[in-house]
Design a protein around this motif. Structure first.
Motif, PDB file in Angstrom:
ATOM      1  N   GLY A 231       3.181  -7.302   7.608  1.00  0.00           N
ATOM      2  CA  GLY A 231       1.613  -7.408   6.521  1.00  0.00           C
ATOM      3  C   GLY A 231       0.924  -7.038   5.563  1.00  0.00           C
ATOM      4  O   GLY A 231       2.134  -6.135   5.707  1.00  0.00           O
ATOM      5  N   GLY A 232       0.527  -7.587   4.902  1.00  0.00           N
ATOM      6  CA  GLY A 232       0.150  -6.992   3.973  1.00  0.00           C
ATOM      7  C   GLY A 232       0.525  -7.615   2.529  1.00  0.00           C
ATOM      8  O   GLY A 232       0.501  -8.932   2.431  1.00  0.00           O
ATOM      9  N   SER A 233       0.182  -7.494   1.521  1.00  0.00           N
ATOM     10  CA  SER A 233       0.778  -7.967  -0.240  1.00  0.00           C
ATOM     11  C   SER A 233       1.777  -6.861  -0.181  1.00  0.00           C
ATOM     12  O   SER A 233       2.093  -5.592  -0.683  1.00  0.00           O
ATOM     13  CB  SER A 233      -0.347  -8.290  -0.598  1.00  0.00           C
ATOM     14  N   PHE A 234       3.205  -7.754  -1.371  1.00  0.00           N
ATOM     15  CA  PHE A 234       4.255  -6.553  -1.974  1.00  0.00           C
ATOM     16  C   PHE A 234       3.835  -7.818  -2.801  1.00  0.00           C
ATOM     17  O   PHE A 234       4.020  -8.747  -3.773  1.00  0.00           O
ATOM     18  CB  PHE A 234       4.880  -7.549  -1.007  1.00  0.00           C
ATOM     19  N   THR A 235       4.648  -7.147  -3.544  1.00  0.00           N
ATOM     20  CA  THR A 235       4.957  -7.152  -5.374  1.00  0.00           C
ATOM     21  C   THR A 235       6.164  -8.073  -5.158  1.00  0.00           C
ATOM     22  O   THR A 235       6.708  -8.135  -3.970  1.00  0.00           O
ATOM     23  CB  THR A 235       5.539  -5.787  -5.922  1.00  0.00           C
ATOM     24  N   PRO A 236       6.158  -9.064  -6.228  1.00  0.00           N
ATOM     25  CA  PRO A 236       7.490 -10.248  -6.064  1.00  0.00           C
ATOM     26  C   PRO A 236       8.263  -9.652  -6.316  1.00  0.00           C
ATOM     27  O   PRO A 236       9.251 -10.410  -5.648  1.00  0.00           O
ATOM     28  CB  PRO A 236       6.831 -11.241  -7.551  1.00  0.00           C
ATOM     29  N   GLU A 237       8.875  -8.810  -6.709  1.00  0.00           N
ATOM     30  CA  GLU A 237      10.158  -8.008  -5.982  1.00  0.00           C
ATOM     31  C   GLU A 237      10.490  -7.489  -4.494  1.00  0.00           C
ATOM     32  O   GLU A 237      11.615  -8.160  -4.222  1.00  0.00           O
ATOM     33  CB  GLU A 237      10.476  -6.889  -7.060  1.00  0.00           C
ATOM     34  N   VAL A 238       9.506  -7.315  -4.318  1.00  0.00           N
ATOM     35  CA  VAL A 238       9.832  -6.510  -2.845  1.00  0.00           C
ATOM     36  C   VAL A 238      10.116  -7.635  -2.147  1.00  0.00           C
ATOM     37  O   VAL A 238      10.724  -8.022  -1.318  1.00  0.00           O
ATOM     38  CB  VAL A 238       9.166  -5.570  -2.366  1.00  0.00           C
ATOM     39  N   ALA A 239       8.964  -8.756  -2.521  1.00  0.00           N
ATOM     40  CA  ALA A 239       9.197  -9.766  -1.248  1.00  0.00           C
ATOM     41  C   ALA A 239      10.436 -10.417  -1.665  1.00  0.00           C
ATOM     42  O   ALA A 239      10.804 -11.148  -0.660  1.00  0.00           O
ATOM     43  CB  ALA A 239       8.130 -11.265  -2.181  1.00  0.00           C
ATOM     44  N   GLU A 240      11.017 -10.749  -2.834  1.00  0.00           N
ATOM     45  CA  GLU A 240      12.406 -11.398  -2.942  1.00  0.00           C
ATOM     46  C   GLU A 240      12.913 -10.689  -2.330  1.00  0.00           C
ATOM     47  O   GLU A 240      14.132 -10.901  -1.797  1.00  0.00           O
ATOM     48  CB  GLU A 240      12.563 -11.616  -4.991  1.00  0.00           C
ATOM     49  N   SER A 241      13.452  -9.350  -2.313  1.00  0.00           N
ATOM     50  CA  SER A 241      14.446  -8.253  -1.551  1.00  0.00           C
ATOM     51  C   SER A 241      14.184  -8.490  -0.576  1.00  0.00           C
ATOM     52  O   SER A 241      14.767  -8.541   0.350  1.00  0.00           O
ATOM     53  CB  SER A 241      13.451  -6.619  -2.186  1.00  0.00           C
ATOM     54  N   LEU A 242      13.129  -8.655   0.306  1.00  0.00           N
ATOM     55  CA  LEU A 242      12.663  -9.117   1.844  1.00  0.00           C
ATOM     56  C   LEU A 242      13.547 -10.563   2.127  1.00  0.00           C
ATOM     57  O   LEU A 242      13.959 -10.564   3.267  1.00  0.00           O
ATOM     58  CB  LEU A 242      11.405  -8.797   1.920  1.00  0.00           C
ATOM     59  N   ALA A 243      12.962 -11.275   1.668  1.00  0.00           N
ATOM     60  CA  ALA A 243      13.532 -13.359   1.409  1.00  0.00           C
ATOM     61  C   ALA A 243      14.963 -12.313   1.141  1.00  0.00           C
ATOM     62  O   ALA A 243      16.285 -13.054   2.684  1.00  0.00           O
ATOM     63  CB  ALA A 243      13.028 -14.033   0.246  1.00  0.00           C
ATOM     64  N   LEU A 244      16.027 -11.806   0.539  1.00  0.00           N
ATOM     65  CA  LEU A 244      17.196 -12.334   0.473  1.00  0.00           C
ATOM     66  C   LEU A 244      17.425 -11.245   1.994  1.00  0.00           C
ATOM     67  O   LEU A 244      18.555 -11.425   2.585  1.00  0.00           O
ATOM     68  CB  LEU A 244      17.824 -11.175  -1.052  1.00  0.00           C
ATOM     69  N   TRP A 245      17.349 -10.100   2.173  1.00  0.00           N
ATOM     70  CA  TRP A 245      17.632  -9.303   2.959  1.00  0.00           C
ATOM     71  C   TRP A 245      17.572 -10.057   4.740  1.00  0.00           C
ATOM     72  O   TRP A 245      18.456 -10.277   5.221  1.00  0.00           O
ATOM     73  CB  TRP A 245      16.857  -7.883   3.265  1.00  0.00           C
TER      74      TRP A 245
ATOM     75  N   ASN B 268      11.010   0.781  -2.912  1.00  0.00           N
ATOM     76  CA  ASN B 268      11.662  -0.417  -1.544  1.00  0.00           C
ATOM     77  C   ASN B 268      13.322   0.019  -1.552  1.00  0.00           C
ATOM     78  O   ASN B 268      14.086  -0.738  -1.799  1.00  0.00           O
ATOM     79  CB  ASN B 268      11.708  -1.642  -2.233  1.00  0.00           C
ATOM     80  N   ALA B 269      13.757   1.263  -1.699  1.00  0.00           N
ATOM     81  CA  ALA B 269      15.268   2.013  -2.087  1.00  0.00           C
ATOM     82  C   ALA B 269      15.562   1.732  -0.355  1.00  0.00           C
ATOM     83  O   ALA B 269      16.500   1.508  -0.749  1.00  0.00           O
ATOM     84  CB  ALA B 269      15.132   3.406  -3.005  1.00  0.00           C
ATOM     85  N   GLY B 270      14.959   1.965   0.256  1.00  0.00           N
ATOM     86  CA  GLY B 270      15.760   1.725   2.143  1.00  0.00           C
ATOM     87  C   GLY B 270      16.031   0.682   2.264  1.00  0.00           C
ATOM     88  O   GLY B 270      16.977  -0.004   2.614  1.00  0.00           O
ATOM     89  N   LEU B 271      15.032  -0.345   2.043  1.00  0.00           N
ATOM     90  CA  LEU B 271      15.658  -2.367   1.874  1.00  0.00           C
ATOM     91  C   LEU B 271      16.482  -2.413   1.371  1.00  0.00           C
ATOM     92  O   LEU B 271      17.157  -2.907   0.840  1.00  0.00           O
ATOM     93  CB  LEU B 271      14.094  -3.186   1.559  1.00  0.00           C
ATOM     94  N   LEU B 272      16.395  -2.163  -0.159  1.00  0.00           N
ATOM     95  CA  LEU B 272      17.756  -1.941  -1.363  1.00  0.00           C
ATOM     96  C   LEU B 272      19.303  -1.891  -0.586  1.00  0.00           C
ATOM     97  O   LEU B 272      20.163  -2.189   0.106  1.00  0.00           O
ATOM     98  CB  LEU B 272      17.679  -1.839  -2.636  1.00  0.00           C
ATOM     99  N   GLN B 273      19.092  -0.310   0.176  1.00  0.00           N
ATOM    100  CA  GLN B 273      20.273  -0.314   0.124  1.00  0.00           C
ATOM    101  C   GLN B 273      20.775  -1.098   1.769  1.00  0.00           C
ATOM    102  O   GLN B 273      22.024  -1.024   1.891  1.00  0.00           O
ATOM    103  CB  GLN B 273      20.081   1.440   0.902  1.00  0.00           C
ATOM    104  N   ASP B 274      19.700  -1.043   2.403  1.00  0.00           N
ATOM    105  CA  ASP B 274      19.849  -2.104   3.278  1.00  0.00           C
ATOM    106  C   ASP B 274      20.668  -3.628   3.572  1.00  0.00           C
ATOM    107  O   ASP B 274      21.360  -3.715   3.888  1.00  0.00           O
ATOM    108  CB  ASP B 274      19.065  -2.528   4.948  1.00  0.00           C
ATOM    109  N   THR B 275      20.023  -4.127   2.017  1.00  0.00           N
ATOM    110  CA  THR B 275      20.621  -5.197   1.200  1.00  0.00           C
ATOM    111  C   THR B 275      21.974  -4.926   1.374  1.00  0.00           C
ATOM    112  O   THR B 275      22.399  -5.808   1.629  1.00  0.00           O
ATOM    113  CB  THR B 275      19.285  -5.870   0.620  1.00  0.00           C
ATOM    114  N   VAL B 276      22.168  -4.134   0.313  1.00  0.00           N
ATOM    115  CA  VAL B 276      23.966  -3.896  -0.163  1.00  0.00           C
ATOM    116  C   VAL B 276      25.077  -3.216   1.297  1.00  0.00           C
ATOM    117  O   VAL B 276      25.544  -4.274   1.274  1.00  0.00           O
ATOM    118  CB  VAL B 276      23.944  -2.657  -1.230  1.00  0.00           C
ATOM    119  N   ALA B 277      24.498  -2.592   1.888  1.00  0.00           N
ATOM    120  CA  ALA B 277      25.131  -3.082   3.579  1.00  0.00           C
ATOM    121  C   ALA B 277      25.151  -4.043   3.542  1.00  0.00           C
ATOM    122  O   ALA B 277      26.263  -4.576   4.246  1.00  0.00           O
ATOM    123  CB  ALA B 277      24.615  -1.925   3.963  1.00  0.00           C
TER     124      ALA B 277
END
Length: 115
Positions: free
Chosen positions: A2-16, A52-61
């Motif tokens: 829940g909560g509000s995310f920046t567009p970059e974080v929301a797009e990163s989550l969508a990609l993940w 959001n480094a952890g999310l980005l690292q997971d996405t790269v993996a």
């Protein structure tokens, strides 16, 4: 989450989530494109100081595991099917998965692209 995310974080989550969906369902990912240029830039290389480094690292993996290579930027005008799908997803309160068919609201976009 829940909560509000920046567009970059929301797009990163969508990609993940897209990569996780492909992984869970055994789909081969040939390449990944997004209209979120900030996300593409933040993945090459991942800044460990990013919020959001952890999310980005997971996405790269996940990209590496899928053998998809680097994530590429495509303008929104070149990816209207994804834009329509995102718009649909934000307007409904439940989850949908289409594995064996194309959603009707995307057929028009795909038909226009193929013409």
């Amino acid at each position: 989450m829940g909560g509000s995310f920046t567009p970059e974080v929301a797009e990163s989550l969508a990609l993940w989530h897209r990569l996780q969906f492909a992984r869970t369902n055994g789909f081969h990912v040939g390449e990944v494109e997004t209209d979120a240029q900030e996300v593409v830039h933040s993945l090459h290389p991942v800044s460990l100081m990013a919020l959001n480094a952890g999310l980005l690292q997971d996405t790269v993996a996940l990209l590496a595991e899928a053998g998809a290579g680097p994530c590429r930027h495509t303008p929104r005008s070149g990816n209207m099917a994804a834009h329509r799908l995102a718009h649909f997803a934000t307007a409904i309160p439940v989850s949908y998965n289409w594995v064996d068919c194309i959603p009707l609201f995307l057929l028009v976009v795909i038909a226009d692209y193929m013409a």
